[in-house]
Design an enzyme around this catalytic site. Structure first.
Site, PDB file in Angstrom:
ATOM      1  N   ARG A   1      49.544  69.387  13.390  1.00 14.72           N
ATOM      2  CA  ARG A   1      50.035  70.677  12.910  1.00 14.72           C
ATOM      3  C   ARG A   1      50.049  70.711  11.383  1.00 14.72           C
ATOM      4  O   ARG A   1      49.725  71.728  10.761  1.00 14.72           O
ATOM      5  CB  ARG A   1      51.428  70.949  13.482  1.00 14.72           C
ATOM      6  CG  ARG A   1      51.891  72.371  13.300  1.00 14.72           C
ATOM      7  CD  ARG A   1      53.124  72.671  14.129  1.00 14.72           C
ATOM      8  NE  ARG A   1      54.272  71.872  13.719  1.00 14.72           N
ATOM      9  CZ  ARG A   1      55.432  71.847  14.372  1.00 14.72           C
ATOM     10  NH1 ARG A   1      55.597  72.547  15.471  1.00 14.72           N
ATOM     11  NH2 ARG A   1      56.434  71.111  13.933  1.00 14.72           N
TER      12      ARG A   1
ATOM     13  N   LYS B   1      53.502  75.687   9.037  1.00 18.05           N
ATOM     14  CA  LYS B   1      54.841  75.306   8.576  1.00 18.05           C
ATOM     15  C   LYS B   1      54.869  75.274   7.054  1.00 18.05           C
ATOM     16  O   LYS B   1      54.927  74.216   6.424  1.00 18.05           O
ATOM     17  CB  LYS B   1      55.241  73.962   9.189  1.00 18.05           C
ATOM     18  CG  LYS B   1      56.615  74.029   9.850  1.00 18.05           C
ATOM     19  CD  LYS B   1      56.946  72.816  10.660  1.00 18.05           C
ATOM     20  CE  LYS B   1      58.432  72.698  10.834  1.00 18.05           C
ATOM     21  NZ  LYS B   1      59.031  73.756  11.676  1.00 18.05           N
TER      22      LYS B   1
ATOM     23  N   GLU C   1      59.759  85.166  17.236  1.00 18.71           N
ATOM     24  CA  GLU C   1      60.644  84.001  17.311  1.00 18.71           C
ATOM     25  C   GLU C   1      61.815  84.207  16.372  1.00 18.71           C
ATOM     26  O   GLU C   1      62.016  85.304  15.850  1.00 18.71           O
ATOM     27  CB  GLU C   1      59.854  82.727  17.000  1.00 18.71           C
ATOM     28  CG  GLU C   1      59.206  82.704  15.626  1.00 18.71           C
ATOM     29  CD  GLU C   1      58.589  81.342  15.297  1.00 18.71           C
ATOM     30  OE1 GLU C   1      59.187  80.310  15.634  1.00 18.71           O
ATOM     31  OE2 GLU C   1      57.523  81.320  14.675  1.00 18.71           O
TER      32      GLU C   1
HETATM   33  C1  LIG Z   1      59.454  74.022  12.989  1.00 22.34           C
HETATM   34  C2  LIG Z   1      59.555  75.382  13.572  1.00 22.34           C
HETATM   35  C3  LIG Z   1      59.811  75.586  14.949  1.00 22.34           C
HETATM   36  C4  LIG Z   1      60.109  74.465  15.900  1.00 22.34           C
HETATM   37  O1  LIG Z   1      59.049  73.590  16.080  1.00 22.34           O
HETATM   38  P1  LIG Z   1      59.295  72.140  16.715  1.00 22.34           P
HETATM   39  O2  LIG Z   1      57.956  71.479  16.611  1.00 22.34           O
HETATM   40  O3  LIG Z   1      59.720  72.342  18.120  1.00 22.34           O
HETATM   41  O4  LIG Z   1      60.350  71.483  15.904  1.00 22.34           O
HETATM   42  C5  LIG Z   1      59.824  76.891  15.416  1.00 22.34           C
HETATM   43  N1  LIG Z   1      59.625  77.948  14.586  1.00 22.34           N
HETATM   44  C6  LIG Z   1      59.397  77.791  13.269  1.00 22.34           C
HETATM   45  C7  LIG Z   1      59.193  78.985  12.423  1.00 22.34           C
HETATM   46  C8  LIG Z   1      59.355  76.508  12.723  1.00 22.34           C
HETATM   47  O5  LIG Z   1      59.133  76.367  11.408  1.00 22.34           O
END
Ligand SMILES: *Cc1c(COP(=O)(O)O)cnc(C)c1O
Length: 340
Positions: free
Chosen positions: A81, A183, A219
């Site tokens: 990722r 991210k 989300e």
């Molecule tokens: C990091 C993140 C998540 C959760 O991802 P995980 O890999 O399960 O920790 C969900 N939404 C956003 C916007 C994120 O930055």
């Protein structure tokens, strides 16, 4: 355990540990990278990260298992990722195998900070990268730093996971064809105002809808949604601007392969949310936070699971996934990386 830490009273905050990993990208190549003692970073006042926010991060955890090992959970997916994120932000990819090795080195350098099994606490690991050389005309940096630090964190929910109340936000999290699926630090900078406003109004989180039509569930600021239908199907929203949560992807596998549930990954319209029986937020930090109520401009959606405890399906998903992470339940091939 060498460290004088009250594991049962840890919060979710930064505690400086002994070692952190640092690798530098200069003249088109990464150096070997190494563990260092100094937690401080010195850089130019004009560093690209400070002027134009060219920075990204990951988050994962190390756990002490029942039989005394220290493990991480699917770090290869975090590496992949971060590669996707770096490509979108025009940053150099840190090779995935070396990325996982940097995680292993950092945890091994801080083994005394991995909380004991059963304490509920874990070691949170934060890999990140940023453009470090001076940049004033808008363009990507030429030099980068990749770093990994870790910090022990307490159980996300002290005294058990109580369902939370969230609101539908009037702000947008991520534009279609924007950066919602990676991210990037910038996604969080712009979410700070909406989250502070939500907290002031008494809500734990914001539910963001798709900005183009405002009809579909995206989300929250840092966690994906899971929903359970009345007949026990797991439904998770699908969209090109949702961050692909590793927790959510793992829950989908657990639901299907361990619990025999039907799983749907599809667009979820806000109009159908009232028909679901259970709702939760999932991410590395809390694994699953149950949602009891969603407030949409004064209109309340109350889930059948109520405000006292997790719904039955959410609880089974939570117990199975955390059981896999803590070594109580056999993991699917390749999910657990043993560090010590
Ligand atoms: C990091 C993140 C998540 C959760 O991802 P995980 O890999 O399960 O920790 C969900 N939404 C956003 C916007 C994120 O930055």
């Amino acid at each position: 355990m060498g460290k004088d830490i009250d594991w049962s009273n840890l919060g979710f905050g930064y505690i400086e540990t002994d070692k952190r990993f640092v690798a530098n990208y200069k003249n088109g190549a990464w150096d070997e990278g190494k563990l260092v003692d100094d937690p401080m970073i010195t850089m130019s006042e004009c560093a690209c990260v400070l002027q134009y926010a060219q920075t990204c991060f990951e988050g994962l955890k190390a756990y002490r298992t029942e039989d005394g090992h220290v493990v991480t959970f699917r770090p290869d997916l975090n590496a992949a990722r971060m590669k996707d994120t770096c490509e979108r932000l025009v940053m150099p990819v840190y090779p995935e195998d070396k990325w996982v090795d940097a995680i292993v080195q950092t945890v091994k350098g801080n083994l005394d900070y991995v909380p004991p099994y059963g304490s509920g606490a874990t070691l949170y690991i934060r890999p990140y990268m940023f453009g470090i050389n001076p940049v004033i005309g808008v363009k990507p940096a030429e030099d980068y730093q990749f770093r990994v630090f870790c910090t022990p964190v307490g159980p996300y929910f002290k005294g058990g996971a109580k369902p939370i109340t969230i609101r539908v936000s009037d702000f947008d999290r991520a534009a279609p064809h924007g950066t919602g699926h990676i991210k990037a630090g910038l996604n969080y900078a712009m979410s700070l105002h909406p989250i502070m406003e939500a907290h002031e109004q008494g809500y734990a989180e914001n539910m963001y809808l798709d900005p183009a039509t405002r009809t579909k569930v995206e989300e929250t600021g840092g966690a994906n949604f899971i929903f359970i239908t009345k007949d026990g199907t797991l439904v998770t929203p699908k969209s090109g601007s949702i961050l692909p949560s590793i927790t959510r992807r793992s829950i989908m596998v657990v639901a299907e392969k361990y619990l025999g549930m039907k799983v749907e990954h599809r667009e979820v319209f806000f109009d159908e949310v009232k028909d679901f029986a259970e709702c939760g937020l999932c991410g590395t930090a809390a694994v699953i936070s149950p949602v009891g109520k969603i407030v949409d401009h004064g209109k309340e959606i109350c889930f059948a699971s109520g405000m006292e405890e997790m719904g039955p399906y959410t609880k089974k998903l939570y117990d199975t996934l955390t059981g896999i992470q803590m070594g109580r339940i056999e993991a699917p091939e390749g999910w657990i990386k043993v560090i010590a």
